[in-house]
Design an enzyme around this catalytic site. Structure first.
Site, PDB file in Angstrom:
ATOM      1  N   SER A  92      22.570 -35.040  11.022  1.00 33.03           N
ATOM      2  CA  SER A  92      23.372 -35.933  10.181  1.00 33.03           C
ATOM      3  C   SER A  92      22.522 -36.735   9.202  1.00 33.03           C
ATOM      4  CB  SER A  92      24.188 -36.887  11.057  1.00 33.03           C
ATOM      5  OG  SER A  92      23.342 -37.632  11.914  1.00 33.03           O
ATOM      6  N   ASP A 124      24.811 -49.285  14.154  1.00 30.36           N
ATOM      7  CA  ASP A 124      24.122 -48.002  13.943  1.00 30.36           C
ATOM      8  C   ASP A 124      22.849 -48.285  13.139  1.00 30.36           C
ATOM      9  OD1 ASP A 124      23.182 -45.517  13.174  1.00 30.36           O
ATOM     10  OD2 ASP A 124      25.135 -44.730  12.591  1.00 30.36           O
ATOM     11  N   HIS A 182      21.434 -44.310  10.946  1.00 28.56           N
ATOM     12  CA  HIS A 182      21.902 -43.755   9.673  1.00 28.56           C
ATOM     13  C   HIS A 182      21.790 -44.797   8.565  1.00 28.56           C
ATOM     14  CE1 HIS A 182      23.844 -41.199  12.782  1.00 28.56           C
ATOM     15  NE2 HIS A 182      23.517 -40.244  11.938  1.00 28.56           N
TER      16      HIS A 182
END
Length: 474
Positions: free
Chosen positions: A205, A450, A453
């Site tokens: 990702s 998070d 990311h």
């Protein structure tokens, strides 16, 4: 000095006109003397420009050769045998954090445009400036490179403003290498480079974020009716019709075949298993790609051991062993390089590998609250020697070892250190991946933020500026 040239020419022209109006001509001796003086002034003032032009022209004739570049690993001066692009992996800092990397010598030109041959070693080329060593500078006049609201392809996993992030400071930092300038991303030139080609981002990702960033950097120059993005299972394809070009992303978090290749079942897979020395079935689709950008790191970091399948996933009784994570990762890197060597064309395919993307899960690492993380961080880390615990030095050693022994032409994008500074650029709680965070989760950013990311626009645009520089200028 160049400002002196124009008055000299003006005076010379005025003298000629004066003599012509009086019906007189300059003597040959005077004409020759003045012409010589003007020629000397031009050479003296513009000599460096002429030298730069002919140097670049000469270097472009050697772009097909394999290069040897200087490595900063463990402050050594040995050479790595890679492709024509320099890779300069960051020093492996010890637990106490050593001194910051030494600054590269000032380049002869203001922008790092081309490498310069330094010795008679086979393929010996060393770039004048290390693009990966530098600092972040505030640049509100030129950043961001696009607006979040104007790029329809930013997924909810990366759209921080749409999910309520109160500040935009993370969008205005520009990477400034020591001693040179990073070439500006020219979307028009990049689209011309992609004409009739396939560009693929292959990995996890984090690579998807780089893929989306790359599409956002380009889509504004393409008529809306002539662009499209489609997703099928683990494939996402952006098409630029007028250029007969595609930019694609393939989900393959380990690059090797694994039990995590089907994204629909990711939340159900607790134990990650990789099949030994097998590039997964998607690799057949990678063949024929003109530009390949690989990454894999974060999915390997589950502990000191990693489960490796010796047989097939279809076998009822599976033969699974445990390997040291570093040994398993090395096996993956060696398998990737073998695949590249067998399935790509040396003079046609450009292959890149993006290094480790760091995380910022503990603010105590940079002197912050012991219970904090990347949440509510709005400025980069200023300590040039900072290296977080989320970036395994042992993995960096594996990358250095495998790439230094390889003759496969693959360019390493060493984004780890420059990304280490960007504790402010993560998505934190301002995202939606599988489902929106609940009010209870939003109220507990210490657990649910998070810090892996990145928001878009943001840091990963710089990754693509570095990719662009290596692809078109170096």
């Amino acid at each position: 000095m160049k400002q002196l040239f124009y008055p000299l020419v003006s005076c010379f022209s005025l003298l000629l006109r004066k003599h012509s109006s009086n019906g007189r001509r300059l003597t040959p001796f005077v004409s020759f003397g003045l012409s010589g003086f003007i020629f000397f002034a031009v050479v003296f003032i513009y000599g460096e420009d002429f030298h730069c032009y002919f140097s670049i022209a000469q270097q472009q004739q050697h772009r097909g050769t394999t290069t040897v570049v200087s490595s900063n690993f463990q402050q050594s001066q040995h050479h790595l045998h890679l492709d024509q692009d320099s890779v300069n992996p960051h020093p492996l800092y010890n637990a106490q954090l050593s001194n910051p990397p030494s600054i590269s010598p000032l380049p002869k030109t203001k922008t790092a445009l081309a490498p310069t041959k330094t010795d008679d070693h086979v393929g010996g080329v060393e770039e004048e400036c290390d693009l990966f060593s530098g600092k972040w500078v505030w640049d509100e006049s030129n950043r961001p490179l696009y607006e979040e609201s104007e790029c329809p392809y930013i997924q909810q996993q990366f759209s921080c403003q749409a999910h309520g992030r109160p500040d935009k400071d993370y969008q205005f930092w520009k990477w400034q290498p020591h001693g040179c300038s990073l070439p500006s991303f020219n979307a028009s030139l990049m689209l011309e480079k992609l004409k009739g080609k396939r560009m693929l981002f292959i990995g996890d990702s984090l690579n998807r974020g780089q893929f989306i960033s790359f599409v956002c950097l380009l889509h504004g120059l393409i008529p809306q009716r002539a662009q499209s993005m489609t997703t099928f299972e683990s494939f996402t394809v952006f098409r630029a019709e007028h250029y007969n070009a595609t930019i694609e992303f393939h989900w393959s978090p380990f690059l090797l075949e694994s039990n995590s290749d089907n994204r629909a079942n990711l939340q159900k897979k607790k134990k990650r298993i990789v099949r030994k020395e097998t590039i997964n079935k998607l690799s057949e689709y990678w063949k024929g790609g003109d530009i390949l950008v690989f990454n894999t790191y974060i999915w390997w970091i589950t502990g000191s051991k990693f489960k490796i399948l010796l047989g097939s996933f279809e076998q009822e009784k599976k033969d699974i062993i445990e390997m040291e994570t570093e040994d398993a990762y090395q096996m993956a890197m060696e398998t990737l390089l073998k695949w590249v060597d067998t399935n790509t064309e040396r003079n046609k395919t450009r292959v890149f590998f993006t290094g480790m993307s760091p995380s910022h899960g503990r603010s105590s690492e940079w002197g912050g609250d012991k219970d904090g993380n990347c949440y509510n961080q709005t400025t980069p880390i200023e300590d040039p020697s900072y290296w977080g615990f989320g970036s395994r030095k042992s993995i960096m050693r594996v990358i250095e070892d495998v790439f230094s022994r390889s003759k496969v032409p693959i360019t390493f994008l060493n984004i780890t250190q420059l990304s280490e500074y960007r504790k402010d650029a993560h998505t934190s709680i301002y995202k939606n991946q599988w489902k929106p965070l609940t009010p209870k989760q939003l109220a507990n950013p210490g657990h649910y933020a998070d810090c892996t990311h990145w928001c878009l626009p943001g840091l990963q645009d710089t990754w693509n500026e570095l990719l662009y520089a290596k692809l078109l200028h170096l």
